[in-house]
Design an enzyme around this catalytic site. Structure first.
Site, PDB file in Angstrom:
ATOM      1  N   ILE A   1      49.430  41.861  47.517  1.00  0.00           N
ATOM      2  CA  ILE A   1      49.292  40.544  47.214  1.00  0.00           C
ATOM      3  C   ILE A   1      47.985  40.042  47.471  1.00  0.00           C
ATOM      4  O   ILE A   1      47.083  39.049  46.533  1.00  0.00           O
ATOM      5  CB  ILE A   1      50.454  39.594  47.400  1.00  0.00           C
ATOM      6  N   GLY A   2      47.466  39.880  48.647  1.00  0.00           N
ATOM      7  CA  GLY A   2      46.162  39.493  49.171  1.00  0.00           C
ATOM      8  C   GLY A   2      45.006  39.971  48.314  1.00  0.00           C
ATOM      9  O   GLY A   2      44.222  39.345  47.950  1.00  0.00           O
TER      10      GLY A   2
ATOM     11  N   TRP B   1      44.791  41.415  45.579  1.00  0.00           N
ATOM     12  CA  TRP B   1      45.120  40.984  44.097  1.00  0.00           C
ATOM     13  C   TRP B   1      44.313  39.719  43.892  1.00  0.00           C
ATOM     14  O   TRP B   1      43.927  39.451  42.727  1.00  0.00           O
ATOM     15  CB  TRP B   1      46.696  41.066  43.585  1.00  0.00           C
ATOM     16  N   HIS B   2      44.720  38.637  44.915  1.00  0.00           N
ATOM     17  CA  HIS B   2      44.156  37.433  44.615  1.00  0.00           C
ATOM     18  C   HIS B   2      42.537  37.295  44.696  1.00  0.00           C
ATOM     19  O   HIS B   2      42.117  36.367  44.198  1.00  0.00           O
ATOM     20  CB  HIS B   2      44.856  36.416  45.795  1.00  0.00           C
ATOM     21  N   GLY B   3      41.882  38.391  45.259  1.00  0.00           N
ATOM     22  CA  GLY B   3      40.653  38.252  45.204  1.00  0.00           C
ATOM     23  C   GLY B   3      39.825  39.356  45.873  1.00  0.00           C
ATOM     24  O   GLY B   3      40.589  40.353  46.708  1.00  0.00           O
TER      25      GLY B   3
END
Length: 284
Positions: free
Chosen positions: A236-237, A239-241
């Site tokens: 998830i982390g 995916w964010h950037g």
């Protein structure tokens, strides 16, 4: 199909991230590709993967290519979410009652669109006016200024992101299409797990269905559950950037969820206000 989608995402979004990591680790100077990022690739990639997963599970019906293309490219939510599921969208496209003007939906859609626009342009951008210069001058801030800047960014992030998704929900209603809610007052959460049930709800749903549960979820004992949580939130982390700081942020949230589960085994309750205070300050 999943690998092709992920390969395209990795190439366009993460190629320079990987090159930068190699350069940092090996003291090398591989030139960056500086690719133009295809619009909304993070969101439509996940929607296509979710469709493929459901197809593999035999949970889809036969849809025409036009239906599928409309599902993937329906523009209101494409840039910032919510991440929609085919079962939520394609039946609405086929519903003949949605193919006529609905003045109730138009009025409601315009109201939600205006609300989202206000959250973004008035509230979020006002907080940004304090947060951005504050982080630029972080070394010179006083104690109170530091807290003001930190809280400003926390509220900027929420009103910016939830404002965008409200605008998407409002615009979709103009076409008689109902998008799922993506935020549910997340800063009222009394725990980290409750926060993730309220924050970017459709992203959490995607990672739960496509990563956490296939890894085993909580079915294989505590150790495997903690591993699955950490792996899911590291992804998830990422995916964010395209920065290691995003991966670290995801890992910290994963560790917080593990700590919360361990704390729950002690059967020790703390007052609701204190739970909220600790949760909010952790998120901040």
């Amino acid at each position: 199909g999943v690998m092709i989608n992920l390969a395209l995402l990795a190439y366009f979004k993460y190629a320079d991230f990987f090159i930068g990591t190699v350069n940092l680790a090996l003291k090398d100077k591989i030139p960056f590709l500086n690719l133009a990022l295809p619009l909304a690739i993070s969101f439509f990639t996940f929607q296509q993967i979710a469709f493929l997963v459901d197809s593999y599970r035999k949970e889809t019906e036969e849809f025409s290519f036009t239906d599928y293309a409309l599902f993937v490219t329906f523009f209101p939510q494409l840039i910032a979410g919510p991440i929609v599921h085919h079962k939520e969208m394609i039946p609405q496209f086929k519903d003949r009652s949605n193919q006529v003007l609905n003045y109730g939906n138009i009025a409601t859609g315009l109201f939600i669109l205006t609300l989202g626009l206000f959250k973004k342009v008035v509230i979020a951008d006002t907080f940004a006016g304090w947060a951005t210069p504050g982080f630029d001058e972080a070394m010179s801030l006083t104690f109170l200024e530091g807290w003001a800047v930190s809280l400003s960014y926390t509220f900027q992030l929420y009103f910016d992101f939830s404002g965008y998704t409200d605008m998407a929900i409002g615009v979709a209603l103009l076409f008689n299409i109902r998008l799922p809610i993506n935020f549910d007052s997340p800063y009222k959460a009394l725990s980290i797990s409750e926060f993730w049930r309220r924050w970017h709800i459709t992203l959490g749903r995607f990672f739960k269905d496509c990563i956490y549960i296939p890894l085993g979820g909580n079915r294989e004992g505590d150790g495997a559950t903690y591993r699955n949580l950490l792996v899911t939130f590291l992804l998830i982390g990422l995916w964010h950037g395209q920065e290691w700081t995003f991966v670290a942020w995801g890992g910290i949230h994963g560790m917080a969820l593990v700590a919360e589960r361990l704390w729950g085994k002690l059967n020790f309750r703390i007052p609701a206000f204190l739970s909220w205070f600790i949760t909010f300050n952790f998120i901040n």
